[in-house]
Scaffold this motif. Structure first.
Motif, mmCIF file in Angstrom:
data_model
loop_
_atom_site.group_PDB
_atom_site.id
_atom_site.type_symbol
_atom_site.label_atom_id
_atom_site.label_comp_id
_atom_site.label_asym_id
_atom_site.label_seq_id
_atom_site.Cartn_x
_atom_site.Cartn_y
_atom_site.Cartn_z
ATOM 1 N N CYS A 135 0.844 -1.190 0.000
ATOM 2 C CA CYS A 135 0.000 0.000 0.000
ATOM 3 C C CYS A 135 0.888 1.251 0.000
ATOM 4 O O CYS A 135 1.794 1.382 0.826
ATOM 5 C CB CYS A 135 -0.910 -0.018 1.226
ATOM 6 N N PHE A 136 0.626 2.167 -0.942
ATOM 7 C CA PHE A 136 1.479 3.343 -1.115
ATOM 8 C C PHE A 136 1.513 4.196 0.142
ATOM 9 O O PHE A 136 2.580 4.647 0.578
ATOM 10 C CB PHE A 136 0.976 4.175 -2.309
ATOM 11 N N TRP A 137 0.357 4.441 0.760
ATOM 12 C CA TRP A 137 0.276 5.367 1.885
ATOM 13 C C TRP A 137 0.425 4.680 3.248
ATOM 14 O O TRP A 137 0.946 5.274 4.182
ATOM 15 C CB TRP A 137 -1.068 6.121 1.856
ATOM 16 N N GLU A 138 -0.042 3.459 3.352
ATOM 17 C CA GLU A 138 -0.187 2.848 4.680
ATOM 18 C C GLU A 138 0.899 1.852 5.048
ATOM 19 O O GLU A 138 0.992 1.456 6.211
ATOM 20 C CB GLU A 138 -1.562 2.165 4.770
ATOM 21 N N LYS A 150 -6.962 6.009 -0.160
ATOM 22 C CA LYS A 150 -5.916 5.792 0.852
ATOM 23 C C LYS A 150 -5.271 4.412 0.750
ATOM 24 O O LYS A 150 -4.143 4.217 1.176
ATOM 25 C CB LYS A 150 -6.514 5.972 2.255
ATOM 26 N N SER A 151 -5.987 3.466 0.186
ATOM 27 C CA SER A 151 -5.478 2.099 0.134
ATOM 28 C C SER A 151 -4.867 1.729 -1.221
ATOM 29 O O SER A 151 -4.658 0.556 -1.509
ATOM 30 C CB SER A 151 -6.604 1.112 0.469
ATOM 31 N N ALA A 152 -4.586 2.702 -2.048
ATOM 32 C CA ALA A 152 -4.008 2.417 -3.374
ATOM 33 C C ALA A 152 -2.655 1.748 -3.238
ATOM 34 O O ALA A 152 -1.852 2.092 -2.371
ATOM 35 C CB ALA A 152 -3.879 3.713 -4.167
ATOM 36 N N SER A 153 -2.385 0.774 -4.120
ATOM 37 C CA SER A 153 -1.102 0.073 -4.086
ATOM 38 C C SER A 153 -0.018 0.922 -4.732
ATOM 39 O O SER A 153 -0.302 1.884 -5.463
ATOM 40 C CB SER A 153 -1.211 -1.268 -4.809
ATOM 41 N N VAL A 154 1.211 0.549 -4.484
ATOM 42 C CA VAL A 154 2.346 1.256 -5.090
ATOM 43 C C VAL A 154 2.297 1.117 -6.608
ATOM 44 O O VAL A 154 2.568 2.086 -7.344
ATOM 45 C CB VAL A 154 3.676 0.716 -4.532
ATOM 46 N N ARG A 155 1.944 -0.070 -7.100
ATOM 47 C CA ARG A 155 1.889 -0.268 -8.555
ATOM 48 C C ARG A 155 0.844 0.639 -9.195
ATOM 49 O O ARG A 155 1.082 1.213 -10.271
ATOM 50 C CB ARG A 155 1.574 -1.728 -8.869
ATOM 51 N N THR A 156 -0.285 0.829 -8.525
ATOM 52 C CA THR A 156 -1.330 1.699 -9.065
ATOM 53 C C THR A 156 -0.868 3.151 -9.110
ATOM 54 O O THR A 156 -1.072 3.861 -10.099
ATOM 55 C CB THR A 156 -2.605 1.586 -8.209
ATOM 56 N N LEU A 178 2.245 4.336 -9.172
ATOM 57 C CA LEU A 178 3.376 4.565 -10.073
ATOM 58 C C LEU A 178 3.084 4.181 -11.519
ATOM 59 O O LEU A 178 3.974 4.253 -12.372
ATOM 60 C CB LEU A 178 4.596 3.767 -9.587
ATOM 61 N N SER A 179 1.839 3.806 -11.803
ATOM 62 C CA SER A 179 1.505 3.340 -13.160
ATOM 63 C C SER A 179 1.447 4.478 -14.173
ATOM 64 O O SER A 179 1.512 4.236 -15.382
ATOM 65 C CB SER A 179 0.153 2.602 -13.135
ATOM 66 N N THR A 180 1.332 5.724 -13.704
ATOM 67 C CA THR A 180 1.256 6.859 -14.624
ATOM 68 C C THR A 180 2.215 7.954 -14.208
ATOM 69 O O THR A 180 2.732 7.964 -13.095
ATOM 70 C CB THR A 180 -0.176 7.447 -14.630
ATOM 71 N N THR A 181 2.451 8.866 -15.135
ATOM 72 C CA THR A 181 3.227 10.074 -14.854
ATOM 73 C C THR A 181 2.383 11.276 -15.285
ATOM 74 O O THR A 181 2.012 11.364 -16.467
ATOM 75 C CB THR A 181 4.550 10.082 -15.618
ATOM 76 N N PRO A 182 2.038 12.194 -14.385
ATOM 77 C CA PRO A 182 2.409 12.221 -12.964
ATOM 78 C C PRO A 182 1.753 11.105 -12.170
ATOM 79 O O PRO A 182 0.947 10.355 -12.714
ATOM 80 C CB PRO A 182 1.921 13.599 -12.514
ATOM 81 N N LEU A 183 2.075 11.034 -10.918
ATOM 82 C CA LEU A 183 1.604 9.933 -10.079
ATOM 83 C C LEU A 183 0.080 9.881 -10.054
ATOM 84 O O LEU A 183 -0.608 10.906 -10.044
ATOM 85 C CB LEU A 183 2.134 10.099 -8.653
ATOM 86 N N ASN A 184 -0.415 8.647 -10.013
ATOM 87 C CA ASN A 184 -1.857 8.412 -10.046
ATOM 88 C C ASN A 184 -2.459 8.599 -8.647
ATOM 89 O O ASN A 184 -2.866 7.646 -7.990
ATOM 90 C CB ASN A 184 -2.134 6.995 -10.560
#
Length: 455
Positions: free
Chosen positions: A173-176, A199-205, A207-213
């Protein structure tokens, strides 16, 4: 699901072992060994599941009763709280296993294997409970198995003691979760976390786009905008890899989980060097426990008995002063004479208290010499305690100073059998020096010491 009745056979095994050990014949040291080596291990095969609180209380009751009163039906005083007894020795306890904390650690080991392993049972649990979610996102739901419920209860403490080594980022999880720093972004940037939409988005989700998703509920300005720039800068060089995310245990150099490291972390008491000094001495275990009682101030001198509503005479059996640990071992005329002889023999200033005995008394001496002298000091304390008990309980006549001195030296000589061969000569020579000094003091005053030594 394991019910309380399913633990009945563990309780029965406890009682069976206790009745078969002839515990009335065991010293407190023997009971401590049996509790650590056998009693604490009996329920271990079932501790991979969460132990009900009521069962833990019963198991602790069995262990506590066995330690404090053997197998006797007469209730005896509990000298200190069971939680203190279950504290590691270097943290001031007796090192008895805390079953509740150990249960958490064993459950956490399953979580470590679940994240990092790829076996059949891992796939089964992931398919049933995780699916496309990260471990942080999953919560206990009614109907989940008892095993999974136990894992969910320890999940927070487990995750706080490590971090994720990023693979493809799907299970982090990116944030948690902690993955790029030892602390998660929600702790480092709480104001951003409060306004982020997912809040529960994964790191892969993310970092999947630029800018950050990442989307926020309102526009970023001022402090929040600066915090977001810091987050972007921290993840700018992160690259996902085509492999599974791995959890790295933060309390081990190689990142591997160990029950012992988590156990000590959960107890959370700082280790102090002088706490281990007692246990490193080459003494019988029951004497080490006795010295531990003294250090904790819980030995049953008359002042401690009075605190437990005892109504007897509080006077010292050797003089008219109220009996305390400090008085009996350091301030009474018997104790002063013994420590005075040590001063005459070795020019060692007498210790002022039990705490001073194990901390600053022998400051400056090397470790080997300090240990040897503390063995002798323990013998003096033990001799004074035995003499006091003889007078109080057996109504014996108070012995002479020399008898107490020689009793202490007897125990010192006896305990030299536990020392290394090269150390025995030094300790026996020290006993002879003390005995000679004591007899010279008596002879100098015209007393016939030869009539006062009989033990």
């Amino acid at each position: 699901k394991l019910m309380n009745k399913d633990w009945k056979h563990v309780e029965e095994r406890f009682q069976k072992r206790l009745s078969g050990w002839r515990s009335k014949m065991l010293s407190v040291g023997g009971r401590l060994v049996l509790i650590n080596s056998v009693l604490s291990s009996l329920p271990m095969f079932m501790m991979s599941f969460e132990i009900p609180r009521g069962i833990l209380k019963k198991l602790d009751y069995f262990r506590s009763r066995f330690f404090w009163q053997s197998d006797e039906h007469k209730k005896k005083y509990r000298l200190t709280k069971w939680e203190v007894v279950c504290t590691p020795k270097d943290q001031g306890g007796l090192g008895v296993l805390n079953l509740g904390v150990h249960n958490k650690c064993l459950l956490s080991k399953w979580l470590f294997k679940l994240i990092n392993g790829d076996g059949v049972w891992q796939k089964l649990l992931k398919n049933k409970y995780l699916r496309d979610k990260t471990l942080t996102q999953v919560q206990y739901m009614p109907g989940d198995s008892q095993f999974w419920a136990g894992l969910m209860k320890v999940k927070g403490e487990f995750l706080s003691m490590g971090r994720f080594d990023l693979g493809d980022g799907s299970q982090v999880c990116f944030w948690e979760d902690s993955w790029i720093t030892p602390r998660p972004f929600k702790t480092l940037f709480p104001s951003l976390y409060n306004i982020v939409r997912k809040k529960s988005a994964s790191v892969r989700t993310v970092l999947s786009t630029t800018p950050l998703n990442v989307a926020f509920r309102r526009s970023l300005m001022g402090v929040n905008l600066q915090a977001w720039h810091n987050v972007v800068a921290m993840v700018a060089d992160v690259h996902l890899r085509n492999q599974r995310d791995r959890f790295v245990w933060g309390l081990h150099q190689k990142g591997l989980f160990s029950v012992n490291s988590m156990y000590r972390a959960l107890l959370g008491v700082q280790a102090l060097p002088y706490n281990t000094l007692i246990w490193k001495l080459k003494l019988p275990l029951k004497i080490k426990v006795f010295m531990w009682y003294l250090y904790k101030g819980v030995i049953l001198t008359k002042d401690n008995l009075a605190r437990r509503q005892w109504q007897g005479d509080r006077k010292c059996c050797f003089c008219s002063t109220n009996e305390t640990i400090q008085h009996l071992l350091f301030d009474c005329h018997y104790a002063k004479f013994m420590w005075r002889i040590v001063l005459i023999s070795f020019n060692l200033k007498p210790p002022t208290s039990v705490h001073n005995l194990f901390t600053g008394w022998l400051e400056g001496l090397n470790r080997k010499r300090k240990s040897q002298i503390l063995v002798g000091a323990s013998a003096i304390c033990w001799a004074l305690w035995l003499t006091r008990n003889d007078v109080v309980f057996d109504k014996a006549i108070a012995p002479s100073y020399l008898q107490v001195i020689f009793k202490g030296m007897y125990w010192t000589r006896y305990w030299t059998l536990l020392q290394k061969e090269e150390d025995r000569h030094f300790m026996k020579a020290g006993c002879r020096i003390i005995e000679t000094a004591a007899m010279e003091v008596f002879a100098r005053h015209g007393w016939r010491f030869s009539n006062r030594i009989a033990l």
